[in-house]
Design a protein around this motif. Structure first.
Motif, mmCIF file in Angstrom:
data_model
loop_
_atom_site.group_PDB
_atom_site.id
_atom_site.type_symbol
_atom_site.label_atom_id
_atom_site.label_comp_id
_atom_site.label_asym_id
_atom_site.label_seq_id
_atom_site.Cartn_x
_atom_site.Cartn_y
_atom_site.Cartn_z
ATOM 1 N N HIS A 185 -0.161 -2.008 3.647
ATOM 2 C CA HIS A 185 -1.118 -2.138 3.045
ATOM 3 C C HIS A 185 -0.979 -2.376 1.563
ATOM 4 O O HIS A 185 -1.295 -2.332 0.203
ATOM 5 C CB HIS A 185 -1.111 -1.157 2.441
ATOM 6 C CG HIS A 185 -2.514 -0.218 3.889
ATOM 7 N ND1 HIS A 185 -3.753 -1.143 4.919
ATOM 8 C CD2 HIS A 185 -2.474 1.469 4.484
ATOM 9 C CE1 HIS A 185 -3.740 -0.031 5.624
ATOM 10 N NE2 HIS A 185 -3.073 1.247 5.982
ATOM 11 N N TRP A 236 -5.740 6.645 -0.307
ATOM 12 C CA TRP A 236 -5.673 4.604 0.433
ATOM 13 C C TRP A 236 -5.203 4.349 -0.535
ATOM 14 O O TRP A 236 -5.432 4.379 -1.845
ATOM 15 C CB TRP A 236 -6.884 4.730 0.791
ATOM 16 C CG TRP A 236 -8.444 4.776 0.071
ATOM 17 C CD1 TRP A 236 -8.688 3.339 -0.534
ATOM 18 C CD2 TRP A 236 -8.767 5.687 -1.238
ATOM 19 N NE1 TRP A 236 -9.559 3.596 -2.470
ATOM 20 C CE2 TRP A 236 -9.302 5.165 -2.236
ATOM 21 C CE3 TRP A 236 -8.389 7.430 -1.417
ATOM 22 C CZ2 TRP A 236 -10.283 5.787 -3.625
ATOM 23 C CZ3 TRP A 236 -9.549 7.677 -2.683
ATOM 24 C CH2 TRP A 236 -10.187 6.484 -3.438
ATOM 25 N N SER A 286 -4.771 5.760 4.355
ATOM 26 C CA SER A 286 -6.402 5.129 4.915
ATOM 27 C C SER A 286 -5.925 3.715 4.045
ATOM 28 O O SER A 286 -5.584 3.237 3.175
ATOM 29 C CB SER A 286 -7.136 6.071 4.262
ATOM 30 O OG SER A 286 -7.067 7.222 4.904
ATOM 31 N N SER A 288 -8.988 2.755 3.266
ATOM 32 C CA SER A 288 -9.804 2.065 2.342
ATOM 33 C C SER A 288 -10.577 3.851 2.339
ATOM 34 O O SER A 288 -10.448 4.286 3.422
ATOM 35 C CB SER A 288 -10.699 1.700 2.460
ATOM 36 O OG SER A 288 -11.488 1.403 4.410
#
Lengths: 501, 196
Positions: A185, A236, A286, A288
């Motif tokens: 990410h 996130w 996460s 988002s």
């Protein structure tokens, strides 16, 4: 035959006649021959003394193994907390040409740094979109930075230097957490952890889990924000930019900060109370945020402290105008503490606000509760620092009960509480325990000195100070020329006779 | 009445030297400088020797201890006279290094040692003493310790703004060494070596 004139001597050269030397009384020579030997002895002592004085003072010799030298030279310094703690003696390549061995002499005062766990790295200029560091080494000399390891480690002589500065450089304490995600990410080492846009921590490492099925991100939440963290915290990744393009609304661009844009980052929200978090707690990371996190987080109040007790007061008086002509009405706003004492509701406020009473005309000095017409009937007595006055039932809201006054004298994390002037909203300003110093006085009383307090007197003078953990009242915040102090109110309330209104 | 003849060491006038008792001194009739008599010469020699020995003691810390401390852009460099000379050699400046080595280390040391020898020790034969004296006078001219001290002071003034500049412990030894060796050569009376 004696001739005293030299010209006559020449004239009568045929007959050798010499003048006789003049005999004089010996003046007491200041430094006769023998006394010079004392001087020689003094020189010897001085010489020995100088040699002893300039003997290289001990120092601890250590050797550091760096993958690269980055242009470090002999006589460059070793620094810790901005001062020199050692000096580089020699630098040479290792036998296998794979690394550089740096021989360092640590000054005697920095002996403690030569223990296991101490980290060394060479500071060099580093330029990236998220910041510039080590700029002083671009022009001047390189130097070695030190970060001491944990206390009570065994002494060591050989160290492995770091290739780049450690991420949690000097960050001190905090709580380490583990975030698990499916992919990276765009989270990088050194990225920030944001809580509503505020930096609360750093990413220490990004690695694959042992079975290579997950990405494990280690992060550290700073000690100051540790209380935010509960098991209900959500994380996130916030990397890159959110584009939202529609014909009717145009282009919407959403990003956290340039730093986050460059290095990626992690955002955090706390959606509920949950349990306390132990170091190493695992949270999912996460891609988002989920919709309901934000609404849950908005309903959840992170600080458990019960903000109350502040009462806005106004001192108003009339003084003679310029050059004694006319009159001017003056007013000063400050805060008092409302306490429900056994003798009824009372407000306690700093006595120095009454100093203006001396310049007031015809007893025009009055203190009343801001927003009301209720005048406090208090008179200053002696040198009391705090004055108390009775409160009417209408104004006696959000009071602190007498039982809620803390008797602890040890500094802890505190908050100063004030009330907004135009609404019933309470604001608070945290006071870190590290900035509080307890002062015990001779007469068995005590107070606390607050350093690095940023609040203004006009806003924070006289505000109640609560313990952030128990929200019990610690004392009253006094800001004057001498600095910022907190004075306990317990003695005032209990010892009613001392400060009567 | 004839007294032994003596020449004034300052103006060269030959004059009769009457006997003096303790507490009396002879002075030249022309230039009023003191004419040394035997007892006085022993004292002068002793004084010279003491000053020279003191200079000898101070000479070693003066050249071995750090004399200059230069701090530039955060790095401190300190060097002694001997260390600085060796550094000059290492950088290939043999001529400059040789000049510094000769004039600020070898010649001053030779001068001090010769002064000690002439005034205190009786190692050399009288004839050699004359040679030693001549050598010392020649070397003395070229021993440039005092000049070097001036050079340091000039440097201190000139570099004041550019770099952080301070003296090391050797400067005390150096200054005193210069003073003591000057004192020794001033109080040295060459006539003393002919007395027996």
């Amino acid at each position: 035959m004696q001739v005293t004139d030299p010209s006559e001597t020449k004239a009568t050269q045929s007959q050798p006649a010499f003048p006789t030397a003049v005999v004089k009384q010996r003046s007491q020579a200041l430094l006769a021959g023998s006394r010079f030997w004392w001087l020689a002895l003094a020189c010897l002592i001085l010489a020995i003394g100088l040699v002893f004085w300039s003997m290289p003072s001990g120092g601890t010799h250590i050797q550091i193994h760096f993958p690269k030298g980055h242009g470090l030279k002999a006589e460059d310094s070793v620094r810790y907390r901005g001062i020199d703690v050692g000096v580089v003696q020699t630098i040479h390549l290792t036998d296998d040409l794979d690394a550089v061995d740096v021989h360092v002499k640590l000054f005697p005062t920095a002996k403690r740094l030569a223990t296991e766990g101490t980290k060394f790295w060479i500071v060099r200029p580093q330029l990236s979109i998220s910041g510039i560091s080590g700029l002083d080494t671009a022009v001047g000399h390189k130097y070695i930075m030190v970060q001491p390891g944990p206390a009570d480690q065994a002494a060591a002589r050989y160290f492995d230097g770091l290739a780049s500065p450690p991420v949690d450089q000097g960050a001190g304490s905090g709580i380490e957490i583990l975030l698990q995600a499916d992919t990276r990410h765009s989270v990088n080492v050194g990225s920030a952890i944001h809580f509503r846009g505020v930096d609360v921590g750093r990413i220490l490492s990004v690695e694959l889990s042992p079975d290579a099925r997950l990405v494990e991100v280690r992060g550290k939440i700073e000690e100051a924000y540790r209380s935010l963290l509960t098991t209900e915290a959500k994380f996130w990744a916030t990397g890159g930019v959110d584009f939202d393009f529609s014909l009717t609304k145009g282009l919407k661009l959403d990003t956290e900060s340039l730093d986050t844009l460059a290095r990626g980052g992690v955002s955090m929200l706390v959606t509920g109370d949950g349990g306390p978090v132990s170091p190493g707690h695992v949270f999912p990371l996460s891609a988002s945020p989920e919709e309901d996190w934000i609404t849950q987080a908005n309903n959840y109040r992170a600080t458990s402290a019960d903000l109350r007790g502040a009462i806005n007061l106004t001192a108003s008086w009339t003084e003679s105008g310029m050059l004694g002509i006319g009159k001017r009405k003056r007013a000063e706003h400050f805060t008092g503490i409302g306490i429900q004492t056994s003798g009824g509701p009372k407000v306690f406020y700093p006595s120095d606000v009454r100093a203006s009473a001396e310049s007031a005309l015809d007893d025009s000095f009055e203190i009343f509760i801001a927003g009301t017409e209720e005048i406090l009937t208090a008179t200053a007595q002696g040198k009391a620092l705090i004055i108390s006055a009775g409160l009417s039932a209408e104004s006696a809201t959000n009071l602190i009960a007498e039982a809620e006054i803390s008797e602890s004298v040890q500094p802890a994390n505190w908050i100063a509480v004030r009330k907004s002037l135009d609404s019933d909203v309470f604001h608070h300003l945290p006071i870190n325990a590290a900035n509080i110093k307890l002062v015990r006085q001779d007469d068995d009383t005590h107070y606390w000195i607050i350093s690095e307090f940023t609040g203004d007197r006009a806003v924070w003078h006289g505000t109640p100070v609560l313990q952030s953990s128990t929200s019990r009242l610690v004392g009253i915040l006094i800001i004057n020329d001498l600095g910022t102090t907190v004075h306990p109110i317990a003695t005032v309330v209990v010892g009613e006779s001392t400060y009567r209104n | 009445m004839q007294h032994p003849l003596k020449s004034c060491h300052c103006c060269g006038l030959i004059q009769q030297a009457p006997e003096v008792t303790d507490g009396q001194t002879l002075h030249c009739v022309r230039c009023s400088s003191r004419i040394a008599e035997l007892g006085c010469r022993i004292k002068t020699a002793s004084r010279t020797a003491a000053a020279a020995v003191g200079a000898f003691f101070l000479f070693w810390p003066a050249i071995l201890l750090p004399i200059l401390r230069i701090e530039q852009l955060g790095i401190t460099h300190q060097s002694s006279i001997l260390g600085g000379t060796l550094e000059l050699f290492r950088h290939g400046s043999y001529f400059v290094g040789g000049v510094v080595l000769l004039f600020s280390i070898i010649f001053p040391l030779t001068k001090i040692v010769l002064l000690i020898e002439l005034s205190l020790l009786e190692i050399f034969h009288r004839k050699h003493k004359a040679f030693t004296l001549r050598m010392m006078e020649h070397f003395g001219k070229w021993s440039m310790m005092d000049v070097m001290l001036l050079a340091f002071l000039v440097m201190l003034v000139k570099l004041g703004d550019m770099v952080e500049f301070s003296f090391g412990p050797a400067i005390f030894a150096f200054t005193l060494c210069v003073a003591m060796s000057m004192l020794a050569s001033l109080s040295f009376d060459p006539h003393a070596i002919w007395e027996d």
